[in-house]
Design an enzyme around this catalytic site. Structure first.
Site, PDB file in Angstrom:
ATOM      1  N   ASP A  40       3.843 -16.430 -38.925  1.00 54.65           N
ATOM      2  CA  ASP A  40       3.344 -17.799 -38.756  1.00 54.65           C
ATOM      3  C   ASP A  40       2.938 -18.423 -40.094  1.00 54.65           C
ATOM      4  OD1 ASP A  40       1.207 -16.089 -39.013  1.00 54.65           O
ATOM      5  OD2 ASP A  40       0.253 -16.630 -37.115  1.00 54.65           O
ATOM      6  N   HIS A  69      -3.229 -16.479 -40.167  1.00 56.46           N
ATOM      7  CA  HIS A  69      -4.606 -16.346 -39.671  1.00 56.46           C
ATOM      8  C   HIS A  69      -5.297 -15.135 -40.294  1.00 56.46           C
ATOM      9  CE1 HIS A  69      -2.408 -18.526 -36.433  1.00 56.46           C
ATOM     10  NE2 HIS A  69      -3.499 -19.267 -36.446  1.00 56.46           N
ATOM     11  N   ASP A  91      -0.311 -12.803 -42.480  1.00 63.58           N
ATOM     12  CA  ASP A  91      -0.316 -13.746 -41.355  1.00 63.58           C
ATOM     13  C   ASP A  91      -1.073 -15.002 -41.801  1.00 63.58           C
ATOM     14  OD1 ASP A  91      -1.450 -14.812 -38.649  1.00 63.58           O
ATOM     15  OD2 ASP A  91      -0.233 -13.131 -37.965  1.00 63.58           O
ATOM     16  N   HIS A 128      -6.282  -9.582 -34.177  1.00 62.05           N
ATOM     17  CA  HIS A 128      -7.540 -10.254 -33.809  1.00 62.05           C
ATOM     18  C   HIS A 128      -8.366  -9.486 -32.782  1.00 62.05           C
ATOM     19  CE1 HIS A 128      -6.438 -13.756 -36.083  1.00 62.05           C
ATOM     20  NE2 HIS A 128      -5.393 -14.036 -35.319  1.00 62.05           N
TER      21      HIS A 128
END
Length: 430
Positions: free
Chosen positions: A261, A174, A172, A137
């Site tokens: 995750d 995200h 992931d 990120h």
């Protein structure tokens, strides 16, 4: 079975000792747990183990702005009250707190990914693993989503010195927004992210309509998913899309971000993947036999992160692991079953067949818009980054490397493997 020197694994025990804070979901301690589980299964005997160099500020500034790197270098928990303007400017705060040894933490995980890319570039290994990396990120001038330095972008920039085209794949939960943004305008990197999208889920980007711009148009691929996706839906979609991507784009190297995750039961996630389903993606990518850089990423149920990345280390080594977890320093975390399996998720799968089919058709349609294996204009390849050697005798003795720093370059038996200190595990020191 691959020869041992074809897989390089990067780890520094200090990376797991930093602490984001009492209520923060990011627990770097999961990296120590992963490493000790890898050791307990004897996987270290099938790989070359290296302690990464700590990335120099000037290396980090190959992507990040120099002022942002300088700020990370300077800020400490004791002085942060003096920098309220900069904290806001660089997005440090609740999600991305200032903690002790923050900069060293960034240097270690980024150094691991840079070293991994260098070994691949020099054909010293086929696969390089840095579970501490994958912080996807972070942006050029700011921290985001628990990420401060974007090691993935730095690793990809390194790979681009030797490969005209690099493929980035992100599983992931995200969206891999920082990596996508860094390469949004170029066809030299194709980014493919499978992630939860909608319901104000962080970071809020990753719609299928985000496809890149200018020279990068159609070179960003997003696979937005809803809650509860399971192994069979996820792996079927993954294999269909990735095989078409590799066939069309013909990358010279692949970077795979394995954020855990997306597993069932994650503290911040909302998918129903088992470790087997997650690992099947790794197994599939490995089969392309392209230079492969594998990193960690998110993952907030520590014991499941350790299980997942250990199983995936086994997959990369073509090694099936016994279900019962062997005795290790962190064995108590894996009770009461002490098994590699994780419980199934119970989140309702909101991804209908027709929804997944629509997404798949959209992605394949966009892939048809790029020329077959685009002919990239080859730029002059920049030289490997030059770090000057320091003559210790010319240094001010008061400024010489302190003992603590020297000690950290010495391998501790317990950190890398149990048993005798044989020469098969040389450390790759700068």
């Amino acid at each position: 079975m691959r020869s041992k020197d074809r897989i390089a694994y990067f780890y520094d025990g200090d990376v797991g000792s930093v602490y984001f804070g009492p209520n923060h979901p990011m627990k770097p301690h999961r990296l120590c747990m992963t490493h000790h589980l890898v050791l307990s299964y004897d996987l270290h005997k099938k790989m070359e183990i290296y302690r990464p160099h700590k990335a120099y500020p000037v290396e980090l500034a190959q992507f990040h702005s120099a002022d942002y790197v300088e700020f990370l270098h300077r800020i400490t928990p004791d002085t942060q009250h003096l920098f309220s303007t900069e904290l806001a400017k660089y997005n440090l705060g609740e999600d991305c707190p200032v903690f002790d040894n923050l900069f060293e933490f960034c240097q270690i995980y980024a150094g691991g990914t840079l070293d991994a890319a260098c070994r691949l570039n020099n054909q010293l290994c086929d696969i390089a693993i840095n579970w501490a990396g994958g912080l996807h990120h972070a942006k050029k001038c700011e921290a985001s989503g628990f990420c401060y330095i974007n090691d993935l972008v730095l690793g990809i920039l390194e790979l681009l010195k030797c490969h005209p085209r690099v493929l980035y794949i992100d599983i992931d939960v995200h969206h891999g927004d920082g990596v996508e943004e860094a390469f949004y305008f170029t066809d030299r990197v194709m980014t493919v992210s499978f992630h939860k999208y909608g319901d104000m889920f962080f970071p809020g980007t990753g719609d299928a309509k985000e496809i890149g711009e200018r020279e990068g148009k159609f070179y960003a691929i997003n696979v937005p998913l809803k809650d509860g996706i399971d192994d069979s839906s996820f792996t079927r979609l993954f294999k269909t899309i990735i095989s078409k991507v590799v066939e069309t784009y013909q990358p010279g190297a692949i970077v795979l971000q394995c954020g855990a995750d997306s597993l069932a039961g994650d503290r911040l996630g909302c998918f129903n993947l088992s470790i087997d389903g997650h690992a099947e993606c790794v197994r599939f990518v490995k089969r392309f036999n392209l230079p492969l850089l594998v990193t960690g990423g998110g993952g907030y149920t520590k014991e499941n992160v350790a299980r997942c990345w250990t199983v995936e280390t086994g997959v990369l080594l073509d090694t099936e692991l016994p279900e019962e977890i062997p005795e290790n320093v962190y064995i108590k975390y894996f009770g009461p079953e002490f098994s590699l399996k994780i419980p199934n998720g119970h989140i309702e799968n909101l991804n209908s067949k027709s929804y997944l089919s629509t997404i798949k058709m959209q992605v394949l349609e966009n892939l048809r818009c790029i020329q077959h294996a685009p002919s990239v204009q080859m730029q002059e390849v920049p030289p490997d980054f030059y770090i000057p050697d320091f003559d210790e005798d010319l240094q001010n003795p008061d400024e010489r490397i302190d003992q603590h720093t020297q000690d950290k370059h010495i391998q501790r038996d317990d950190e890398y493997y149990e048993g005798d200190n044989d020469n098969d595990h040389q450390m790759d020191l700068p």
